[in-house]
Design an enzyme around this catalytic site. Structure first.
Site, PDB file in Angstrom:
ATOM      1  N   GLU A 125      22.054  47.169 -33.575  1.00 46.85           N
ATOM      2  CA  GLU A 125      21.235  45.985 -33.785  1.00 46.85           C
ATOM      3  C   GLU A 125      19.851  46.212 -33.178  1.00 46.85           C
ATOM      4  O   GLU A 125      19.739  46.630 -32.024  1.00 46.85           O
ATOM      5  CB  GLU A 125      21.924  44.787 -33.099  1.00 46.85           C
ATOM      6  N   TYR A 146      26.311  49.827 -31.822  1.00 45.87           N
ATOM      7  CA  TYR A 146      27.623  49.202 -31.670  1.00 45.87           C
ATOM      8  C   TYR A 146      28.681  49.776 -32.616  1.00 45.87           C
ATOM      9  O   TYR A 146      29.776  49.241 -32.727  1.00 45.87           O
ATOM     10  CB  TYR A 146      27.551  47.688 -31.823  1.00 45.87           C
ATOM     11  N   CYS A 152      -0.655   5.361 -15.474  1.00 47.49           N
ATOM     12  CA  CYS A 152       0.731   5.703 -15.176  1.00 47.49           C
ATOM     13  C   CYS A 152       1.660   4.617 -15.723  1.00 47.49           C
ATOM     14  O   CYS A 152       1.457   3.439 -15.441  1.00 47.49           O
ATOM     15  CB  CYS A 152       0.901   5.837 -13.668  1.00 47.49           C
ATOM     16  N   CYS A 178       3.211   2.773 -12.443  1.00 48.46           N
ATOM     17  CA  CYS A 178       2.432   1.988 -11.478  1.00 48.46           C
ATOM     18  C   CYS A 178       1.060   1.581 -11.997  1.00 48.46           C
ATOM     19  O   CYS A 178       0.360   0.810 -11.338  1.00 48.46           O
ATOM     20  CB  CYS A 178       2.280   2.749 -10.166  1.00 48.46           C
ATOM     21  N   CYS A 195      -0.222  11.281 -12.146  1.00 49.69           N
ATOM     22  CA  CYS A 195      -0.509   9.910 -11.766  1.00 49.69           C
ATOM     23  C   CYS A 195      -1.219   9.975 -10.431  1.00 49.69           C
ATOM     24  O   CYS A 195      -0.775  10.671  -9.518  1.00 49.69           O
ATOM     25  CB  CYS A 195       0.801   9.142 -11.637  1.00 49.69           C
ATOM     26  N   CYS A 201       2.945   4.635  -6.175  1.00 41.86           N
ATOM     27  CA  CYS A 201       3.708   4.671  -7.422  1.00 41.86           C
ATOM     28  C   CYS A 201       5.215   4.675  -7.144  1.00 41.86           C
ATOM     29  O   CYS A 201       5.716   5.571  -6.477  1.00 41.86           O
ATOM     30  CB  CYS A 201       3.317   5.920  -8.217  1.00 41.86           C
ATOM     31  N   GLU A 259      31.975  43.193 -26.772  1.00 41.57           N
ATOM     32  CA  GLU A 259      30.537  43.394 -26.591  1.00 41.57           C
ATOM     33  C   GLU A 259      29.777  42.144 -27.001  1.00 41.57           C
ATOM     34  O   GLU A 259      30.274  41.346 -27.789  1.00 41.57           O
ATOM     35  CB  GLU A 259      30.017  44.582 -27.427  1.00 41.57           C
ATOM     36  N   LYS A 284      31.456  32.944 -31.688  1.00 38.29           N
ATOM     37  CA  LYS A 284      30.086  32.509 -31.422  1.00 38.29           C
ATOM     38  C   LYS A 284      30.047  31.440 -30.347  1.00 38.29           C
ATOM     39  O   LYS A 284      30.981  30.652 -30.206  1.00 38.29           O
ATOM     40  CB  LYS A 284      29.469  31.946 -32.704  1.00 38.29           C
ATOM     41  N   LYS A 333      27.362  39.749 -29.003  1.00 36.92           N
ATOM     42  CA  LYS A 333      26.857  39.726 -30.371  1.00 36.92           C
ATOM     43  C   LYS A 333      25.354  39.524 -30.256  1.00 36.92           C
ATOM     44  O   LYS A 333      24.873  38.454 -29.875  1.00 36.92           O
ATOM     45  CB  LYS A 333      27.499  38.600 -31.173  1.00 36.92           C
ATOM     46  N   ASP A 338      21.461  39.074 -31.193  1.00 36.49           N
ATOM     47  CA  ASP A 338      20.809  38.254 -32.197  1.00 36.49           C
ATOM     48  C   ASP A 338      19.565  38.974 -32.702  1.00 36.49           C
ATOM     49  O   ASP A 338      18.457  38.714 -32.262  1.00 36.49           O
ATOM     50  CB  ASP A 338      20.461  36.893 -31.591  1.00 36.49           C
TER      51      ASP A 338
END
Ligand code: IVH
Length: 743
Positions: A176, A228, A411, A414, A429, A435, A116, A317, A118, A120
């Site tokens: 979780e 879980y 710019c 250019c 620009c 340019c 499964e 991880k 993990k 966070d």
């Protein structure tokens, strides 16, 4: 007072129905009734409970957000400790884990694992007694946590009562609590708008939200949960497989990750890890790895636990996604459309599996919001294929002379002016075709199939031509000869000749293609066709003024004059203005339009309102104020005019038949009057008619060709009938429009 028996029955019915709908909506993501029906049931339940407060129970769906703010959380001791997980930091470490499991169990064959994501977020324990949620607690130190029942009750996907039947008398589930990314972004945007502190990542936001003393605050946070595992279970023999137990929880209405899978042996684990790693960015929530658990509950018992982690589970991880590094500089990159993007040059750092030395800062709003300065220590994130980005600054590490980042006025490639229109995040620009950074892309676009369609001029070739200074803009293409082309890498005499022939062929084009080929921001193929049809000639396009295209109503003109007279210095240049309270419609485009006629605020205030108002006289389908400004500004740039002149000199041409172009429009010369209620606003139909060359007027006369009458048409319809003007209903208009448009 005791409630009549029928009321109690209805109450049960309502609660069952609402619980079921909640589950389908929040857990299965598959509602079976519209929101309105849900609301109706909920209101009925609330009404009954208001009348019979003695019937209110803690597990009623109306009681999710119940309690008053707490002074502090109570402590809860976990009857079965909440363990942590061993980490496998590499594929080798995972193989070692699998070897030990097989050794301890005395198995030769492959072990079956439940795999499964993990998640966070933060660990939670939910205790259900006789199917009702009675307690929710954080992990704390594993043996004692905090009682967060009030807050967890507000999480919509957590059932207050279990569904179905056959649940143990006491069932403690572990899982979780997390915050999906979309909810996180929305929360932070709201925090920012309210001037409150934002959260660094979804995990912090989830933790902060769950640990609110006021449950009303938690209720507003977009939290979710996946189960879980199990804690204390009393009175029911669960199954002998982790996956099967999770399936049971799911049947009882508890949220379980849809990503849970049973896999065989190390190879199965590796495949799962690679698969979910590849899909990580597509998931709606952050995950930081995968958890593998020996699936057999009997085997789990045999393996047991050491210290704080079970011997039957391991977390693998993903490589770290966020790392600390230092901003060594900030440069500005110029993209295809001239967008000037700040990029942080970083002290190289290994993050998410690669070495990162540049990270985008997106735009100046982001730089300011995050307050990134040169010299700062920052968190850098790299998620999946996503471009690395600077997440946040650690202000406590800021050196004294950290340099503030400023948008360059010119710019860096250019030297043209960099401008950032009011209200837009992106600075650009203004160099356009001039340019060099934009040139390669501009030439590629110019040569592309729907533009000038220069066969055989691929991207690589364009890059070579520009890098070797053989061309500087699209017009130079037409000066290339066979000898010079043949000298290029991977070009022979034959392909050089073919290219010269293709260039020759492309000289003959249409005005619409030519306009599209210029690569004006926002002017795609369709709009280019409309512009060409409305203007007829390049000359007409190049001399367009905002006054031809943009409206200022007489009432707006008057209001604007009044506001300017009161609030602005008379000497202020008019083209520097935008948006006032009371005249929010007034944009920079309107200011530029006024600048075609007036120099200063004083001039505008002194003018007759009729001169400030403006009625556009050219309608270009699809071109509103924003595109009008882009068009007009493009053709005002001397660089762009020079390139256009060169293109014409090199023989680019098209059939220039302006008058015929307008006459050829299928409804040219036809006058329409729209009246009554149509299925969309009259403006919609008006625009469609104008696009086909028709005129639309307000009053019916003998010269009117058609009156389009919707529902409840009045005097105009009567007049049309008396004058014998043909009357169309909406279907008739549609038929005429589609016939005229040729479809
Ligand atoms: S099982 C006895 N499964 O990771 C096994 N934990 O590093 C206990 N976590 O405190 C945990 N997703 O908060 C398990 N699918 C998952 C998980 C998971 C996230 C967290 C959990 C735990 C921490 C351990």
């Amino acid at each position: 007072m005791t409630a009549p028996r029928g009321v109690a029955a209805r109450l049960r019915e309502l609660r069952d129905a609402i619980d079921r709908h909640n589950h389908r909506y929040y857990v299965l993501d598959d509602p079976e009734v519209p929101d309105s029906e849900y609301d109706r049931l909920f209101q009925e339940l609330q009404a009954i409970e208001t009348e019979h407060p003695e019937l209110v129970t803690a597990d009623s769906p109306t009681q999710r957000v119940g309690g008053a703010p707490l002074a502090a959380f109570d402590e809860v001791s976990h009857s079965v400790p909440m363990l942590s997980l061993e980490n496998a930091l590499s594929a080798d470490a995972l193989a070692e884990f699998d070897r030990r499991v097989r050794e301890r169990l005395g198995r030769d064959g492959q072990i079956r694992y439940a795999a499964e994501p993990k998640l966070d977020g933060l660990a939670i324990s939910l205790r259900y007694e006789r199917g009702s949620l009675v307690q929710a607690a954080t992990r704390g130190d594993g043996s004692r946590g905090e009682n967060v029942t009030q807050n967890v009750r507000t999480i919509a996907s957590v059932p207050l009562r279990l569904l179905g039947e056959g649940w143990p008398r006491v069932l403690e589930v572990r899982g979780e609590v997390f915050m999906p990314r979309k909810g996180f972004d929305r929360l932070n945007a709201g925090q920012r708008a309210a001037g409150d502190k934002t959260f660094a990542n979804p995990r912090n936001a989830a933790a902060g939200s769950l640990r609110q003393l006021d449950p009303a605050v938690t209720a507003k946070r977009p939290l979710a949960m996946f189960c879980y595992g199990l804690g204390l279970v009393d009175g029911h023999a669960m199954r002998d497989s982790h996956a099967a137990n999770m399936a049971l929880l799911k049947d009882w209405g508890l949220p379980v990750s849809p990503e849970l899978q049973v896999v065989d042996g190390l190879a199965g684990c590796a495949a799962y890890f690679a698969d979910i790693g590849g899909r990580r960015a597509e998931l709606a929530y952050d995950i930081d790895g995968v958890v593998f658990k020996v699936d057999s509950v009997a085997d789990q018992a045999t393996l047991g636990a050491v210290a704080r982690a079970p011997r039957w589970a391991v977390a693998q991880k993903f490589p770290a996604q966020e790392e600390l590094t230092v901003v060594e500089g900030v440069e500005f990159q110029v993209g295809r459309t001239g967008a000037v993007t700040p990029v942080a040059r970083l002290k190289p750092v290994f993050v998410g599996g690669v070495t990162v030395s540049n990270a985008t800062l997106h735009n100046m709003d982001e730089v300011q919001r995050k307050d990134v300065r040169v010299g700062d220590t920052v968190f850098v994130r790299r998620a999946g294929d996503v471009i690395p980005e600077v997440v946040r600054v650690l202000p406590q590490h800021r050196p004294k002379h950290a340099r503030v980042v400023r948008l360059p006025a010119h710019c860096p490639v250019c030297g043209s002016e960099v401008s950032r229109p009011e209200g837009e995040a992106v600075a650009r620009c203004s160099g356009g075709l001039f340019c060099p950074a934009q040139r390669k892309e501009a030439v590629k676009h110019f040569a592309s199939r729907r533009a000038l369609d220069i066969e055989g001029l691929g991207d690589k070739l364009v890059e070579q031509l520009i890098d070797q200074s053989l061309i500087a803009d699209p017009a130079d293409l037409f000066a290339l000869d066979v000898d010079r082309l043949a000298a290029l890498e991977r070009m022979g005499q034959k392909s050089a000749q073919n290219l010269v022939d293709a260039l020759d062929k492309s000289r003959s084009t249409t005005l619409a293609r030519f306009l599209y080929a210029l690569g004006i921001l926002g002017i795609g193929e369709t709009i280019a066709t409309h512009v060409a049809a409305a203007c007829g000639t390049l000359e007409a396009v190049m001399t367009l003024k905002l006054a031809n295209l943009v409206e200022i109503k007489p009432s707006q003109a008057q209001r604007l004059q009044a506001i300017l007279a009161e609030t602005a210095e008379p000497a202020t240049a008019i083209d520097t203005l935008a948006a006032f309270d009371g005249a929010k419609w007034f944009t920079h485009t309107h200011a530029l339009l006024l600048a075609e006629r007036f120099a200063t605020v004083g001039d505008v205030v002194a003018a007759a309102p009729g001169d400030v108002a403006n009625t556009p006289d050219i309608k270009i389908d699809g071109v509103g104020d924003v595109l009008a400004e882009k068009l007009v500004t493009f053709f005002r740039q001397p660089h762009n005019r020079d390139v256009i002149a060169k293109l014409l000199e090199s023989g680019v041409h098209w059939p220039d038949v302006p008058v015929a172009a307008v006459a050829q429009q299928p409804l040219a010369g036809k006058t329409f009057v729209l009246t009554g209620t149509l299925s969309a606003s009259r403006d919609v139909f008006k625009e469609r008619l104008l696009a086909l060359g028709a005129k639309v007027t307000g009053s019916v006369s003998k010269k009117t060709d058609y009156v389009v009458a919707g529902a409840e048409a009045g005097s105009k319809l009567t007049k049309a009938e008396s004058l014998g003007v043909p009357v169309l209903d909406e279907d008739g208009l549609e038929a005429l429009l589609s016939g005229a448009a040729g479809d």
